[in-house]
Design a protein around this motif. Structure first.
Motif, PDB file in Angstrom:
ATOM      1  N   LYS A   1     133.854 115.491  52.416  1.00 27.78           N
ATOM      2  CA  LYS A   1     132.684 114.704  52.015  1.00 27.78           C
ATOM      3  C   LYS A   1     132.070 113.999  53.217  1.00 27.78           C
ATOM      4  O   LYS A   1     130.847 113.913  53.345  1.00 27.78           O
ATOM      5  N   THR A   2     132.931 113.480  54.107  1.00 28.99           N
ATOM      6  CA  THR A   2     132.429 112.834  55.312  1.00 28.99           C
ATOM      7  C   THR A   2     131.713 113.843  56.208  1.00 28.99           C
ATOM      8  O   THR A   2     130.631 113.571  56.732  1.00 28.99           O
ATOM      9  N   ALA A   3     132.323 115.019  56.370  1.00 26.94           N
ATOM     10  CA  ALA A   3     131.698 116.061  57.190  1.00 26.94           C
ATOM     11  C   ALA A   3     130.364 116.507  56.602  1.00 26.94           C
ATOM     12  O   ALA A   3     129.433 116.867  57.345  1.00 26.94           O
ATOM     13  N   SER A   4     130.239 116.457  55.269  1.00 29.15           N
ATOM     14  CA  SER A   4     129.009 116.916  54.622  1.00 29.15           C
ATOM     15  C   SER A   4     127.797 116.076  55.017  1.00 29.15           C
ATOM     16  O   SER A   4     126.655 116.558  54.947  1.00 29.15           O
ATOM     17  N   ILE A   5     128.036 114.832  55.438  1.00 33.30           N
ATOM     18  CA  ILE A   5     126.931 114.013  55.947  1.00 33.30           C
ATOM     19  C   ILE A   5     126.251 114.748  57.103  1.00 33.30           C
ATOM     20  O   ILE A   5     125.024 114.877  57.153  1.00 33.30           O
ATOM     21  N   PHE A   6     127.078 115.240  58.021  1.00 30.50           N
ATOM     22  CA  PHE A   6     126.552 115.881  59.230  1.00 30.50           C
ATOM     23  C   PHE A   6     126.143 117.327  58.969  1.00 30.50           C
ATOM     24  O   PHE A   6     125.253 117.856  59.650  1.00 30.50           O
ATOM     25  N   TRP A   7     126.777 117.977  57.959  1.00 31.99           N
ATOM     26  CA  TRP A   7     126.307 119.302  57.552  1.00 31.99           C
ATOM     27  C   TRP A   7     124.843 119.220  57.131  1.00 31.99           C
ATOM     28  O   TRP A   7     124.070 120.157  57.362  1.00 31.99           O
ATOM     29  N   GLY A   8     124.500 118.110  56.479  1.00 37.36           N
ATOM     30  CA  GLY A   8     123.124 117.926  56.037  1.00 37.36           C
ATOM     31  C   GLY A   8     122.213 117.399  57.120  1.00 37.36           C
ATOM     32  O   GLY A   8     121.080 117.861  57.274  1.00 37.36           O
ATOM     33  N   LEU A   9     122.706 116.438  57.904  1.00 41.34           N
ATOM     34  CA  LEU A   9     121.852 115.807  58.905  1.00 41.34           C
ATOM     35  C   LEU A   9     121.333 116.794  59.945  1.00 41.34           C
ATOM     36  O   LEU A   9     120.195 116.687  60.401  1.00 41.34           O
ATOM     37  N   TRP A  10     122.159 117.789  60.323  1.00 41.04           N
ATOM     38  CA  TRP A  10     121.702 118.723  61.362  1.00 41.04           C
ATOM     39  C   TRP A  10     120.542 119.583  60.881  1.00 41.04           C
ATOM     40  O   TRP A  10     119.726 120.056  61.670  1.00 41.04           O
ATOM     41  N   LEU A  11     120.457 119.773  59.545  1.00 44.38           N
ATOM     42  CA  LEU A  11     119.374 120.590  58.999  1.00 44.38           C
ATOM     43  C   LEU A  11     118.008 119.933  59.188  1.00 44.38           C
ATOM     44  O   LEU A  11     116.985 120.624  59.266  1.00 44.38           O
ATOM     45  N   ILE A  12     117.992 118.592  59.270  1.00 44.57           N
ATOM     46  CA  ILE A  12     116.717 117.881  59.398  1.00 44.57           C
ATOM     47  C   ILE A  12     116.067 118.152  60.755  1.00 44.57           C
ATOM     48  O   ILE A  12     114.905 118.589  60.804  1.00 44.57           O
TER      49      ILE A  12
END
Length: 223
Positions: free
Chosen positions: A139-150
């Motif tokens: 769940k913590t990693a998913s923050i950055f999985w999403g942020l890089w897409l921006i």
């Protein structure tokens, strides 16, 4: 190898990351892991130990490909906005170690299952704690999985190297990851609502569409 051929290679890397991720993060867990029924989970993993091991290897390969991908994409976007391109790469560099730490819990689960001196209750307790640790890290990693897409979507948009519709979906999908993370923490029963499923749609379409675009069309050399 031309620049377009190299970008198609990036498409292969992206597709590889997507497929290994689908296998290890979605398919296998749905077959074997039930966090509310640890006893059944232990039996499932013991009966399908090879499948569980393949999921671990697949997940690690997914993160290796994910690590390589933004570094390869950087050269396409650095001429348009170097700072944003660096941020794109940096976010993935943060995500991958957290993701690999999560997988270490699965490796430990395999080791514990190979032990024969654990009582059933103790094994269930260990399994529960390791799975909670795994999903907490994911769940913590998913923050950055999403942020890089921006930044990725933004760079693709301003460079005109990726269809704008896909870029918009990437950006919305990145925001959707953040909505999911915050919702799971702050909103009781959030997982049972329709929001988590809806918020994943833009990133799913955007990422698969972008990886197919890179694979089939490629990125032309900047003029």
């Amino acid at each position: 190898m031309t620049r377009t051929e190299k970008s198609r290679l990036e498409g292969i890397i992206y597709l590889f990351s997507v497929l290994t991720g689908l296998f290890s993060l979605m398919y296998v867990p749905r077959q074997l892991i039930f966090i509310r029924d640890i006893e059944s989970t232990i039996i499932n993993i013991q009966d399908n130990i090879i499948l569980f091991g393949l999921a671990i290897l697949s997940e690690l390969l997914c993160y290796i490909a994910f690590f390589i991908l933004p570094i390869a994409l950087y050269r396409h976007f650095e001429f348009h906005n170097r700072q944003i391109a660096v941020i794109m790469v940096g976010l993935v560099m943060i995500a991958v170690p957290i993701s690999c730490f999560a997988v270490s819990n699965k490796v430990e689960i395999l080791e514990f299952l190979n032990e024969t001196n654990f009582q059933s209750e103790k094994l269930q307790e260990i399994m529960y704690l390791k799975l909670k640790s795994y999903y907490g890290a994911i769940k913590t990693a998913s923050i950055f999985w999403g942020l890089w897409l921006i930044p990725f979507g933004y760079l693709g948009y301003i460079s005109n190297k990726i269809p704008k519709a896909l870029c918009v979906l990437l950006i919305i999908g990145g925001i959707g990851y953040q909505i999911n993370f915050v919702g799971h923490i702050l909103v009781p029963g959030f997982k049972e609502t329709i929001i988590p499923k809806i918020s994943k749609i833009p990133s799913t379409i955007g990422e698969i569409g972008t990886c197919l675009w890179l694979l089939i069309v490629g990125i032309e050399k900047p003029k």
